[in-house]
Design a protein around this motif. Sequence first.
Motif, PDB file in Angstrom:
ATOM      1  N   GLU A   1     -19.282  20.562  13.024  1.00 59.72           N
ATOM      2  CA  GLU A   1     -19.845  20.847  11.898  1.00 59.72           C
ATOM      3  C   GLU A   1     -19.173  20.032  10.825  1.00 59.72           C
ATOM      4  O   GLU A   1     -18.082  19.587  10.653  1.00 59.72           O
ATOM      5  CB  GLU A   1     -19.465  22.309  11.627  1.00 59.72           C
ATOM      6  CG  GLU A   1     -19.985  22.876  10.137  1.00 59.72           C
ATOM      7  CD  GLU A   1     -19.740  24.125   9.526  1.00 59.72           C
ATOM      8  OE1 GLU A   1     -20.158  24.874   8.709  1.00 59.72           O
ATOM      9  OE2 GLU A   1     -18.949  24.890  10.810  1.00 59.72           O
ATOM     10  N   ARG A   2     -20.381  19.373   9.819  1.00 58.60           N
ATOM     11  CA  ARG A   2     -19.586  18.416   8.921  1.00 58.60           C
ATOM     12  C   ARG A   2     -20.939  18.600   7.725  1.00 58.60           C
ATOM     13  O   ARG A   2     -21.896  19.009   7.764  1.00 58.60           O
ATOM     14  CB  ARG A   2     -19.656  17.094   9.546  1.00 58.60           C
ATOM     15  CG  ARG A   2     -20.961  16.444  10.084  1.00 58.60           C
ATOM     16  CD  ARG A   2     -20.649  15.551  11.075  1.00 58.60           C
ATOM     17  NE  ARG A   2     -22.068  14.904  11.871  1.00 58.60           N
ATOM     18  CZ  ARG A   2     -22.606  15.698  12.799  1.00 58.60           C
ATOM     19  NH1 ARG A   2     -22.022  16.724  13.188  1.00 58.60           N
ATOM     20  NH2 ARG A   2     -23.707  15.047  13.068  1.00 58.60           N
ATOM     21  N   THR A   3     -20.322  17.876   6.771  1.00 57.06           N
ATOM     22  CA  THR A   3     -21.514  17.504   5.679  1.00 57.06           C
ATOM     23  C   THR A   3     -21.258  16.115   5.361  1.00 57.06           C
ATOM     24  O   THR A   3     -20.099  15.626   5.295  1.00 57.06           O
ATOM     25  CB  THR A   3     -21.022  18.387   4.201  1.00 57.06           C
ATOM     26  OG1 THR A   3     -20.100  17.921   3.892  1.00 57.06           O
ATOM     27  CG2 THR A   3     -21.214  19.730   4.497  1.00 57.06           C
ATOM     28  N   THR A   4     -22.347  15.475   4.792  1.00 60.04           N
ATOM     29  CA  THR A   4     -22.079  14.002   4.458  1.00 60.04           C
ATOM     30  C   THR A   4     -22.822  13.907   3.238  1.00 60.04           C
ATOM     31  O   THR A   4     -23.848  14.229   2.845  1.00 60.04           O
ATOM     32  CB  THR A   4     -23.029  13.110   5.622  1.00 60.04           C
ATOM     33  OG1 THR A   4     -22.663  13.354   6.938  1.00 60.04           O
ATOM     34  CG2 THR A   4     -23.045  11.759   5.250  1.00 60.04           C
ATOM     35  N   VAL A   5     -21.986  12.966   2.358  1.00 58.61           N
ATOM     36  CA  VAL A   5     -22.466  12.980   1.011  1.00 58.61           C
ATOM     37  C   VAL A   5     -22.086  11.467   0.391  1.00 58.61           C
ATOM     38  O   VAL A   5     -21.120  10.844   0.950  1.00 58.61           O
ATOM     39  CB  VAL A   5     -21.559  13.768   0.005  1.00 58.61           C
ATOM     40  CG1 VAL A   5     -21.892  13.558  -1.452  1.00 58.61           C
ATOM     41  CG2 VAL A   5     -21.747  15.357   0.401  1.00 58.61           C
ATOM     42  N   VAL A   6     -23.344  10.880  -0.157  1.00 57.54           N
ATOM     43  CA  VAL A   6     -23.183   9.620  -0.652  1.00 57.54           C
ATOM     44  C   VAL A   6     -23.306   9.528  -2.106  1.00 57.54           C
ATOM     45  O   VAL A   6     -23.880  10.110  -2.706  1.00 57.54           O
ATOM     46  CB  VAL A   6     -24.317   8.561   0.020  1.00 57.54           C
ATOM     47  CG1 VAL A   6     -24.185   7.117  -0.665  1.00 57.54           C
ATOM     48  CG2 VAL A   6     -24.161   8.662   1.598  1.00 57.54           C
ATOM     49  N   ILE A   7     -22.181   8.714  -2.624  1.00 60.10           N
ATOM     50  CA  ILE A   7     -22.102   8.521  -4.151  1.00 60.10           C
ATOM     51  C   ILE A   7     -22.415   7.023  -4.351  1.00 60.10           C
ATOM     52  O   ILE A   7     -21.744   6.231  -3.742  1.00 60.10           O
ATOM     53  CB  ILE A   7     -20.636   8.836  -4.574  1.00 60.10           C
ATOM     54  CG1 ILE A   7     -20.335  10.338  -4.312  1.00 60.10           C
ATOM     55  CG2 ILE A   7     -20.769   8.853  -6.322  1.00 60.10           C
ATOM     56  CD1 ILE A   7     -18.991  10.805  -4.722  1.00 60.10           C
ATOM     57  N   GLU A   8     -23.067   6.876  -5.409  1.00 58.72           N
ATOM     58  CA  GLU A   8     -23.094   5.540  -5.989  1.00 58.72           C
ATOM     59  C   GLU A   8     -22.777   5.230  -7.251  1.00 58.72           C
ATOM     60  O   GLU A   8     -23.358   5.996  -8.121  1.00 58.72           O
ATOM     61  CB  GLU A   8     -24.710   5.027  -5.882  1.00 58.72           C
ATOM     62  CG  GLU A   8     -25.087   3.791  -6.150  1.00 58.72           C
ATOM     63  CD  GLU A   8     -26.480   3.211  -6.018  1.00 58.72           C
ATOM     64  OE1 GLU A   8     -26.821   2.097  -5.496  1.00 58.72           O
ATOM     65  OE2 GLU A   8     -27.332   4.236  -6.350  1.00 58.72           O
TER      66      GLU A   8
END
Length: 218
Positions: free
Chosen positions: A138-145
Amino acid sequence: MIRFHKEGYKIIVITFIIAIAFVLLADNFVNIFWVQKSIQVLAIFFVIIVLQFFRNPKRLTVLDENTIIAPVDGKVVVIEEVEEPEYFKDKRLQVSIFMSPINVHVTRYAMSGIIKYSKYHPGKYLVAWHPKASTENERTTVVIENKSIGEVLYRQIAGALAKRIVNYAHIDDKVIQGTDAGFIKFGSRVDLYLPLGTSIKVNLGDKVKGGVQVIAKK
C-alpha cells in the motif's frame, strides 16, 4: 511543550480510556499483587508508546528552492540509480528513508512547489525494507515541481505494521517545504526519486531529521 499530530487524537483518547479501564479493573478484581501491578504498568507503558508515536515536534525549516530536505525522520537505507516505473518511466536517483516504530511519523514536503501528481495505491504489507515494497505495498505517490529542481517524486510506503497512510497532497496545490504532507501509522518508509545529477548530501546508514536536514542539492 510536546505536540501531537491530529491523526493521533482519536487513537490517543481511546488508548487513555482503555488504559484507565485496565488500571481500575486490575485494582478492583485482581488480588495477586504482582499480577495487579504488572497489568497496570503495561497499561501505562502502552499509553506512553502511543503518545511517543504520534508526537509532532515543531521543526524550523530553512526554505531553499535549490535543496531537498528529508521528508521524514529515519535511516537512509537506499541510495541508487533506478528506473521509476509509475510516473517518470526513466532513470532517477532513489533515496529511501526507513522509519522504525519509535521514529516521528509525520511526512513533510521535501521542497516547495506545485503538486503535479497524487495517487493512492492499495497493496500488500510486506516489511518496509523488502525490495518489492515500493511497488507491491500500500502506498501513495506524489510529485512536486518547482523551477529550480524540476519534478521530484516521493512515495509513502506502508510496512508490516502500517495499516493507514494519510496523504494531504492534492493536484495543483501550492506547498511549502517542511510543512505537513501527511502521516504513516505504525512504521514504514518513504522513497524519493530525484533528477539524475542531483548532489546527494547523505550516506547509507545516516539517520536523518525530517523537515530540517538537507539530503540533496541541485
